[in-house]
Design a protein around this motif. Structure first.
Motif, mmCIF file in Angstrom:
data_model
loop_
_atom_site.group_PDB
_atom_site.id
_atom_site.type_symbol
_atom_site.label_atom_id
_atom_site.label_comp_id
_atom_site.label_asym_id
_atom_site.label_seq_id
_atom_site.Cartn_x
_atom_site.Cartn_y
_atom_site.Cartn_z
ATOM 1 N N ARG A 67 11.658 -5.921 -0.481
ATOM 2 C CA ARG A 67 10.455 -5.091 -0.458
ATOM 3 C C ARG A 67 9.858 -5.130 0.947
ATOM 4 O O ARG A 67 9.669 -6.201 1.522
ATOM 5 N N ASP A 69 7.207 -2.526 2.019
ATOM 6 C CA ASP A 69 5.962 -1.782 2.208
ATOM 7 C C ASP A 69 4.779 -2.699 2.517
ATOM 8 O O ASP A 69 3.927 -2.382 3.343
ATOM 9 N N ALA A 70 4.714 -3.865 1.850
ATOM 10 C CA ALA A 70 3.615 -4.794 2.121
ATOM 11 C C ALA A 70 3.736 -5.392 3.515
ATOM 12 O O ALA A 70 2.730 -5.589 4.215
ATOM 13 N N SER A 257 1.350 3.689 -0.858
ATOM 14 C CA SER A 257 0.091 3.158 -1.385
ATOM 15 C C SER A 257 -0.786 4.255 -1.990
ATOM 16 O O SER A 257 -1.674 3.965 -2.789
ATOM 17 N N LYS A 262 5.683 1.001 -4.659
ATOM 18 C CA LYS A 262 6.314 -0.034 -3.847
ATOM 19 C C LYS A 262 7.573 0.552 -3.217
ATOM 20 O O LYS A 262 8.215 1.445 -3.788
#
Length: 312
Positions: A67, A69-70, A257, A262
């Protein structure tokens, strides 16, 4: 003589008469306990063996997801470090994964113009009602074509529609370092779309298009997903990747977002049965176990029936 022949021709055939009267002979299998045991035994052997084979083959597939995106939030370009935990043999399939994105919404699915995507020219705004609510360049938010030609906000957007507007436009550049030397990993976008889809897309006029509709990544995006969590193929890596650390330079253009989603990247290999799919093997094994239980139940029934018959 002629009259008798005419009468014979007028008389329906025996088969035709039987069909009309619904008196055709029919064969109806009468199941016995022996035939039922044999049938379910065959089913149990088939499904159990296939389930085990699929499970073994699926276990040999290497797959990792990350992941990003964060990690990249707030950065238009970010360097995303990853570590592959095993060696990957070419070809390696590089996917992006979106969670909580509903491509299966009815209005979204129909928001495109098949005629426009196939290269038909001369289509005006009035001919693109199926692209509602995104028909013009202004509604699409585009003012430059592929070759940097200014676009009129009132002209039809090429391509138009909600699917094209939400096109996934993050890009990835994979590198690794060996002996203080940075090496790029080539990710090809050729051969990632279905062959049946390639012939459905054609450009009309590059100077009037904000996107190349023959780009296979765009074609892959246009085949909408059935579930809200999905993966789409971004490219194929035609070289082996060794276990170790890699850096992925990501152009973080796609805003996940906005819909609470995600974003992931996925490395995967395949085998003769496709990609990693543990559900299919588990399903086969479950059906095989159920068939085995039915077989055992009928065997017990047959055994106790014989015992009771001897007592009588």
């Amino acid at each position: 003589m002629e009259s008798s022949q005419q009468q014979d021709q007028k008389q329906p055939s025996s088969i035709g008469q039987a069909i009309k009267q619904q008196v055709l002979k029919a064969w109806q299998p009468v199941p016995t306990i022996n035939s039922t045991i044999i049938l379910f035994a065959i089913l149990s052997v088939y499904f159990l063996s296939m389930g085990i084979v699929l499970n073994v083959y699926s276990g040999e597939i290497n797959q990792q997801s990350f992941r990003y995106d964060a990690y990249c939030q707030g950065y238009p370009v970010c360097e995303f470090p990853i570590a592959l935990d095993t060696d990957y043999k070419a070809p390696i399939y590089f996917y992006y994964q979106l969670d909580n994105f509903y491509q299966n919404q009815r209005r979204y699915i129909t928001s495109k113009s098949v005629e426009q995507l196939s290269g038909q020219q001369g289509l005006g705004v009035g001919d693109l009602s199926t692209c509602y609510p995104v028909i013009t360049n202004g509604q699409m938010g585009k003012n430059l074509s592929i070759n940097a030609t200014p676009l009129s906000s009132n002209d039809p957007a090429i391509p138009c529609g909600l699917i094209a507007q939400s096109y996934f436009n993050d890009t990835f550049n994979i590198t690794y370092e060996v002996n203080d030397e940075v090496t790029n990993v080539t990710v090809s976008n050729e051969g990632i779309a279905w062959p049946t889809d390639l012939g459905l897309y054609a450009n009309t006029n590059i100077s009037q298009q904000w996107l190349n509709v023959t780009d296979e990544r765009f074609i892959v995006w246009m085949r909408v997903a059935a579930m809200p969590n999905f993966r789409k193929l971004w490219g194929i890596i035609n070289q082996d990747l060794q276990q170790g650390r890699y850096t992925i330079v990501i152009e973080n253009n796609y805003n996940s977002s906005a819909y609470g989603g995600k974003k992931f990247i996925v490395f995967s290999t395949t085998n003769q049965f496709g990609g990693k799919n543990e559900f299919l093997s588990v399903a086969y094994i479950c059906v095989g176990v159920a068939s085995s239980l039915v077989t055992i139940a009928f065997c017990l029934k047959k055994y106790f029936s014989r015992v009771d018959h001897k007592k009588l």
